[in-house]
Design an enzyme around this catalytic site. Structure first.
Site, short mmCIF file in Angstrom:
data_model
loop_
_atom_site.label_atom_id
_atom_site.label_comp_id
_atom_site.label_asym_id
_atom_site.label_seq_id
_atom_site.Cartn_x
_atom_site.Cartn_y
_atom_site.Cartn_z
N TYR A 82 -16.99 15.46 -18.00
CA TYR A 82 -17.13 13.65 -17.73
C TYR A 82 -18.09 13.72 -16.86
CZ TYR A 82 -16.30 8.84 -16.99
OH TYR A 82 -16.46 7.44 -16.73
N ASP A 112 -7.64 17.32 -16.59
CA ASP A 112 -8.02 16.04 -17.20
C ASP A 112 -8.04 15.96 -18.38
OD1 ASP A 112 -9.15 13.68 -17.93
OD2 ASP A 112 -11.11 13.85 -16.46
N ARG A 166 1.00 -1.29 0.21
CA ARG A 166 -0.11 -0.01 -0.29
C ARG A 166 0.91 1.29 0.09
NH1 ARG A 166 -2.07 1.84 4.60
NH2 ARG A 166 -2.55 -0.19 5.24
N LYS A 187 -8.38 4.46 -19.97
CA LYS A 187 -8.77 4.78 -21.57
C LYS A 187 -7.70 4.49 -22.20
CE LYS A 187 -12.55 5.58 -19.31
NZ LYS A 187 -12.91 6.88 -18.85
#
Ligand SMILES: *Cc1c(COP(=O)(O)O)cnc(C)c1O
Length: 380
Positions: free
Chosen positions: A104, A178, A52, A203
């Site tokens: 988005y 973004d 982590r 993406k």
């Protein structure tokens, strides 16, 4: 950094190294969640303690993406949304943020909920007109974050990052961009003055519709970045090592995939623009698109592989067109090698005002003649 030919060589060599023991030229996947200590209780490798905190598999992908974006550091997250949420989780109650009217929908919808419960004030600006960012800041003591998504969803509006950065910085705010749709192939927001770049690596960066992943890249190691890094480490929204490895593999072909898809998109936009069954085409590569001039200035060598178009008639005609497509699949998402089409009005709430006849097309790397023949037959 190996070169700076827009990053093409950096991407092609992503994670490439020579293992002197095995001769392997690709990195191993390290599945271990924990790492041993020696008899003096020192970590055997000081970088690795618990996954982590850090796992050697995602370090390769993070370094590659930081170099591609001309940033100092990158952090991978378990999804694009997890990366975005980590930024806003660090803001205090009473903070003010400025976001585009259209963006988005997953981000907007989460932000609306989060801002309400966390007591964060959210104002909107018109992404076609950066001056409205200034207006959105009026009446607030201080704005923490200005958010830009360019080209945006679903209209492919292009926002001038340099102008947005000037306004944000003059008001002591951070500019987050973004850049999922533009990719580092066409735009490097940090070079235009942004402070933070955001990617849904699900993406184009991965490119094969088989990994959920997100990434943030920072220009420099500032206080917000420290807070975001600690948020990831402590709250744990990290990708798995196998997914990070797949992302690294996907990034090696980023440039060829994105350029081919973008070249297809340009031809499809021109085809649709001249089709009698199509009312409007939104694609920044078309001279008629309101963001074309900024896109020419800001995007290097192409306009991306996303476009939207309005089918003449209405909702039924649009749904029938999508339904008649044989090669292009009706599904959400973008950035994979396969072309996907989506009726956004069916997905977003009515008040977002998405035209009922709008179809959003994520263009893939199939042969252009096959894609055009499919669209032509479906439009009838
Ligand atoms: C997909 C997407 C996101 C969200 O990313 P996930 O990986 O789906 O969580 C954010 N912004 C844009 C522009 C996207 O396309």
């Amino acid at each position: 950094m190996i070169d700076d030919n827009n990053g093409q060589t950096i991407a092609a060599k992503a994670g490439h190294f020579l293992d002197v023991h095995s001769g392997a030229i690709t990195p191993e996947i390290q599945p271990s969640t924990t790492f041993a200590r020696d008899d003096r209780y020192d970590l055997i490798n000081a970088a690795n303690s618990y996954s982590r905190d850090c796992n050697p598999t995602f370090v390769h992908a993070e370094r590659t993406l930081a170099d591609l974006e001309h940033g100092e550091e990158c952090l991978l997250f378990s999804s694009g949304m997890a990366a975005i949420a980590a930024i806003f989780y660090t803001l205090r109650p009473g903070s003010h943020i400025v976001v585009p009217q259209a963006m988005y929908w997953g981000v907007k919808s989460w932000l609306q909920k989060h801002c309400e419960r966390a007591d964060i004030l959210l104002s909107e600006y018109d992404p076609c007109c950066v001056e409205t960012i200034e207006d959105a800041m009026q009446g607030h003591n201080h704005t923490s974050i200005v958010w830009v998504e360019t080209p945006n969803n679903p209209y492919l509006h292009v926002t001038d990052i340099e102008a947005a950065a000037q306004i944000a910085h003059a008001n002591d705010a951070m500019l987050c961009v973004d850049s999922t749709v533009a990719t580092p192939v066409y735009t490097k927001p940090l070079d235009h003055g942004a402070d933070l770049v955001v990617h849904s690596a699900t993406k184009y960066l991965n490119g094969h519709s088989d990994v959920l992943c997100g990434a943030l890249v920072t220009r420099e190691d500032h206080a917000l970045w420290q807070a975001v890094a600690s948020e990831r480490q402590q709250a744990g929204a990290l990708p798995g090592s196998f997914d990070s490895w797949l992302l690294l593999r996907g990034m090696r072909t980023l440039y060829v995939r994105v350029r081919e898809a973008s070249s297809n998109a340009m031809k499809i936009a021109e085809f649709l623009d001249n089709h009698q069954c199509v009312e409007t085409v939104w694609y920044p590569g078309l001279a008629s698109h309101p963001g074309h001039d900024i896109a020419v200035k800001q995007m290097q060598g192409g306009f991306g592989a996303m476009l939207s178009f309005a089918v003449a008639g209405g909702k039924e005609e649009a749904l029938h067109t999508a339904g008649r497509l044989q090669l292009i699949t009706s599904a959400t998402s973008l950035g994979g090698v396969e072309s996907l089409i989506e009726h956004r009005h069916s997905i977003e709430p009515e008040e977002n005002g998405i035209p009922e006849n709008l179809l959003r097309l994520a263009v893939g790397i199939e042969h252009i003649d096959d894609l055009i023949a499919d669209l032509d037959a479906a439009l009838g």
